[in-house]
Structure formats: structure tokens, C-alpha cells
Design a protein around this motif. Structure first.
Motif, PDB file in Angstrom:
ATOM      1  N   LEU A 117      -6.319   4.561  -3.717  1.00  0.00           N
ATOM      2  CA  LEU A 117      -5.745   5.899  -3.691  1.00  0.00           C
ATOM      3  C   LEU A 117      -5.820   6.493  -5.092  1.00  0.00           C
ATOM      4  N   ASP A 118      -5.626   7.801  -5.153  1.00  0.00           N
ATOM      5  CA  ASP A 118      -5.442   8.442  -6.447  1.00  0.00           C
ATOM      6  C   ASP A 118      -4.200   9.304  -6.369  1.00  0.00           C
ATOM      7  N   THR A 119      -3.510   9.404  -7.493  1.00  0.00           N
ATOM      8  CA  THR A 119      -2.293  10.198  -7.568  1.00  0.00           C
ATOM      9  C   THR A 119      -2.218  10.857  -8.934  1.00  0.00           C
ATOM     10  N   ALA A 120      -1.615  12.012  -9.004  1.00  0.00           N
ATOM     11  CA  ALA A 120      -1.466  12.695 -10.289  1.00  0.00           C
ATOM     12  C   ALA A 120      -0.699  11.781 -11.243  1.00  0.00           C
ATOM     13  N   SER A 121      -1.261  11.574 -12.410  1.00  0.00           N
ATOM     14  CA  SER A 121      -0.612  10.710 -13.403  1.00  0.00           C
ATOM     15  C   SER A 121       0.753  11.268 -13.766  1.00  0.00           C
ATOM     16  N   GLY A 122       1.756  10.399 -13.722  1.00  0.00           N
ATOM     17  CA  GLY A 122       3.109  10.811 -14.038  1.00  0.00           C
ATOM     18  C   GLY A 122       3.854  11.452 -12.878  1.00  0.00           C
ATOM     19  N   ASP A 123       3.200  11.597 -11.732  1.00  0.00           N
ATOM     20  CA  ASP A 123       3.828  12.206 -10.566  1.00  0.00           C
ATOM     21  C   ASP A 123       4.914  11.277 -10.024  1.00  0.00           C
ATOM     22  N   LYS A 124       5.858  11.850  -9.264  1.00  0.00           N
ATOM     23  CA  LYS A 124       6.958  11.053  -8.707  1.00  0.00           C
ATOM     24  C   LYS A 124       6.482  10.026  -7.686  1.00  0.00           C
ATOM     25  N   ALA A 125       5.260  10.158  -7.173  1.00  0.00           N
ATOM     26  CA  ALA A 125       4.741   9.176  -6.218  1.00  0.00           C
ATOM     27  C   ALA A 125       4.262   7.900  -6.920  1.00  0.00           C
ATOM     28  N   GLU A 126       3.883   8.007  -8.176  1.00  0.00           N
ATOM     29  CA  GLU A 126       3.326   6.853  -8.887  1.00  0.00           C
ATOM     30  C   GLU A 126       4.290   5.651  -8.903  1.00  0.00           C
ATOM     31  N   PRO A 127       5.587   5.825  -9.216  1.00  0.00           N
ATOM     32  CA  PRO A 127       6.499   4.669  -9.176  1.00  0.00           C
ATOM     33  C   PRO A 127       6.654   4.079  -7.768  1.00  0.00           C
ATOM     34  N   LEU A 128       6.580   4.923  -6.745  1.00  0.00           N
ATOM     35  CA  LEU A 128       6.643   4.411  -5.376  1.00  0.00           C
ATOM     36  C   LEU A 128       5.475   3.463  -5.118  1.00  0.00           C
ATOM     37  N   TYR A 129       4.268   3.884  -5.476  1.00  0.00           N
ATOM     38  CA  TYR A 129       3.103   3.031  -5.258  1.00  0.00           C
ATOM     39  C   TYR A 129       3.232   1.718  -6.028  1.00  0.00           C
ATOM     40  N   ARG A 130       3.716   1.786  -7.255  1.00  0.00           N
ATOM     41  CA  ARG A 130       3.904   0.553  -8.043  1.00  0.00           C
ATOM     42  C   ARG A 130       4.928  -0.360  -7.350  1.00  0.00           C
ATOM     43  N   ALA A 131       5.998   0.226  -6.834  1.00  0.00           N
ATOM     44  CA  ALA A 131       7.026  -0.570  -6.143  1.00  0.00           C
ATOM     45  C   ALA A 131       6.461  -1.224  -4.883  1.00  0.00           C
ATOM     46  N   LEU A 132       5.413  -0.651  -4.326  1.00  0.00           N
ATOM     47  CA  LEU A 132       4.765  -1.207  -3.130  1.00  0.00           C
ATOM     48  C   LEU A 132       3.606  -2.135  -3.493  1.00  0.00           C
ATOM     49  N   ALA A 133       3.531  -2.525  -4.772  1.00  0.00           N
ATOM     50  CA  ALA A 133       2.557  -3.496  -5.288  1.00  0.00           C
ATOM     51  C   ALA A 133       1.149  -2.942  -5.458  1.00  0.00           C
ATOM     52  N   TYR A 134       1.016  -1.621  -5.580  1.00  0.00           N
ATOM     53  CA  TYR A 134      -0.285  -1.048  -5.937  1.00  0.00           C
ATOM     54  C   TYR A 134      -0.461  -1.213  -7.442  1.00  0.00           C
ATOM     55  N   ARG A 135      -1.675  -1.512  -7.843  1.00  0.00           N
ATOM     56  CA  ARG A 135      -1.985  -1.732  -9.256  1.00  0.00           C
ATOM     57  C   ARG A 135      -2.847  -0.587  -9.772  1.00  0.00           C
ATOM     58  N   THR A 136      -2.699  -0.293 -11.037  1.00  0.00           N
ATOM     59  CA  THR A 136      -3.466   0.774 -11.660  1.00  0.00           C
ATOM     60  C   THR A 136      -4.839   0.252 -12.069  1.00  0.00           C
ATOM     61  N   ALA A 137      -5.877   0.955 -11.624  1.00  0.00           N
ATOM     62  CA  ALA A 137      -7.246   0.618 -12.019  1.00  0.00           C
ATOM     63  C   ALA A 137      -7.653   1.409 -13.260  1.00  0.00           C
ATOM     64  N   GLY A 138      -7.068   2.590 -13.443  1.00  0.00           N
ATOM     65  CA  GLY A 138      -7.381   3.415 -14.608  1.00  0.00           C
ATOM     66  C   GLY A 138      -6.932   4.849 -14.397  1.00  0.00           C
ATOM     67  N   GLN A 139      -7.168   5.645 -15.419  1.00  0.00           N
ATOM     68  CA  GLN A 139      -6.836   7.066 -15.370  1.00  0.00           C
ATOM     69  C   GLN A 139      -8.057   7.881 -15.738  1.00  0.00           C
ATOM     70  N   ILE A 140      -8.144   9.063 -15.147  1.00  0.00           N
ATOM     71  CA  ILE A 140      -9.196  10.012 -15.478  1.00  0.00           C
ATOM     72  C   ILE A 140      -8.518  11.279 -15.984  1.00  0.00           C
ATOM     73  N   PRO A 141      -8.737  11.647 -17.242  1.00  0.00           N
ATOM     74  CA  PRO A 141      -8.093  12.855 -17.776  1.00  0.00           C
ATOM     75  C   PRO A 141      -8.717  14.124 -17.202  1.00  0.00           C
ATOM     76  N   GLY A 142      -7.915  15.175 -17.123  1.00  0.00           N
ATOM     77  CA  GLY A 142      -8.421  16.474 -16.686  1.00  0.00           C
ATOM     78  C   GLY A 142      -9.071  16.453 -15.316  1.00  0.00           C
ATOM     79  N   TYR A 143      -8.548  15.679 -14.411  1.00  0.00           N
ATOM     80  CA  TYR A 143      -9.181  15.445 -13.109  1.00  0.00           C
ATOM     81  C   TYR A 143      -9.034  16.618 -12.142  1.00  0.00           C
ATOM     82  N   ALA A 144      -7.841  17.220 -12.106  1.00  0.00           N
ATOM     83  CA  ALA A 144      -7.593  18.273 -11.115  1.00  0.00           C
ATOM     84  C   ALA A 144      -6.544  19.252 -11.636  1.00  0.00           C
ATOM     85  N   LEU A 145      -6.590  20.447 -11.078  1.00  0.00           N
ATOM     86  CA  LEU A 145      -5.560  21.431 -11.390  1.00  0.00           C
ATOM     87  C   LEU A 145      -4.242  21.035 -10.725  1.00  0.00           C
ATOM     88  N   ASP A 146      -3.140  21.399 -11.354  1.00  0.00           N
ATOM     89  CA  ASP A 146      -1.843  21.177 -10.733  1.00  0.00           C
ATOM     90  C   ASP A 146      -1.686  22.122  -9.540  1.00  0.00           C
TER      91      ASP A 146
END
Length: 175
Positions: A130-159
Motif C-alpha cells: 500500500l501507499d499512504t501520505a507520509s505523516g498521515d493519521k493512517a500511517e500509525p494504524l498500518y504500523r500497528a497492524l504490522a505493516y513495514r515501511t519500504a521507503g518514502q517518495i518525496p513530492g509524490y502527490a498533491l494534498d
């Protein structure tokens, strides 16, 4: 205690609930959710997403649409996209996790993700991405569900307001 139910929608249910699904998407985008749409975001565009993007995948059998109901009211949804290349039959993508703003912080997203993972296993998928906006409120949920970060891409999408480029975090989970 509110009653939470998760349903796996088929083609007929997706068509029948298209208006409510469009209202869910519309409410989430207008609340600032980073789910690939920018404001202004008319309800017709939200409806077109379900009709033109989601419905064909559900009808074709390569997209699972899971929908959450709280006391009978549509409260959220998530999709599992299994339309992968021939060399990736073990992988699927988590798409468009949304919870209506009035139903947040009640375990709806966690319940949807739990059922999504069950659906992935049923379909023989052992790797979810999956991908999620970095720093978004969904990111901690995914981590709590044992998803691991593969990396970040800067400037990926408009808010959601279409004003600022934001980074995205790529995540995965091995089932």
C-alpha cells in the motif's frame, strides 16, 4: 455498544450502494483524506469512481470491496486489488481505506483491514502493499497492524486541497 459489521460486496451490492459509497468518498475527501482526489470534488466525480473504477474490478473478480456498517449505516470501505502481473500472483494491493468522519476512532478501519487480510489469504495472496501520505493519521494504524515501511517518495502527490506536494510512504505486510 454500536454494532459493527463488515460485508464483502458483489457486483449487485456495489451497484445498489453506489450513491452511499459516493457519499462516503465525498465526505472523506472533503475532510482532507489523501486518497488520490483533490478538491473541489463534486459528488458526481465520487460516483464515477465507483462506477468506472471499482465496479469493473469487482465484476471481473480481481477486486474485493469490503464495506463496514455501524448500526446499519455505511461507515467505511477498503479494497483489495488482486489485478497483478503474471509474475506476482502472490501479491495484492490495499486501496482506498476510508472511514466516514463521523465513524472514526471506533475500530472501523482496523476491522476493515482485518477482513481484507482474511480475503487476501482466501485468494492465495501472501504479500500486501500500500501507499499512504507520509505523516498521515493512517500511517500509525498500518504500523500497528504490522505493516513495514519500504521507503518514502518525496513530492509524490498533491494534498486533498490540491495545494501542496506531499511525500508518500510505501508499506508492505507479509501474511
Amino acid at each position: 455498544m454500536p454494532r459493527l459489521e463488515i460485508a464483502l460486496f458483489d457486483t449487485a451490492q456495489t451497484e445498489a450502494w453506489q450513491l452511499e459509497l459516493a457519499e462516503l468518498l465525498h465526505a472523506c475527501v472533503h475532510d482532507g483524506a489523501s486518497i488520490h482526489f483533490v478538491q473541489p470534488f463534486p459528488i458526481e466525480q465520487a460516483s464515477a469512481f465507483w462506477r468506472d473504477k471499482t465496479l469493473p474490478g469487482v465484476a471481473g473478480g480481481h477486486r474485493a470491496l469490503l464495506v463496514a456498517f455501524v448500526d446499519g449505516e455505511l461507515a467505511g470501505s477498503v479494497q483489495l486489488d488482486c489485478d497483478t502481473p503474471p509474475n506476482q500472483p502472490h501479491r495484492a494491493e490495499v486501496c482506498k481505506l476510508m472511514v466516514h468522519p463521523r465513524h472514526r476512532r471506533r475500530g472501523v478501519a482496523r476491522a476493515l483491514m482485518t477482513r481484507l487480510e482474511e480475503q487476501a489469504r482466501t485468494r492465495g495472496r501472501s504479500l500486501l502493499t500500500l501507499d499512504t501520505a507520509s505523516g498521515d493519521k493512517a500511517e500509525p494504524l498500518y504500523r500497528a497492524l504490522a505493516y513495514r515501511t519500504a521507503g518514502q517518495i518525496p513530492g509524490y502527490a498533491l494534498d486533498a486541497r490540491g495545494e501542496t506536494l506531499q511525500a508518500t510512504t510505501l508499506m508492505y505486510k507479509i501474511l
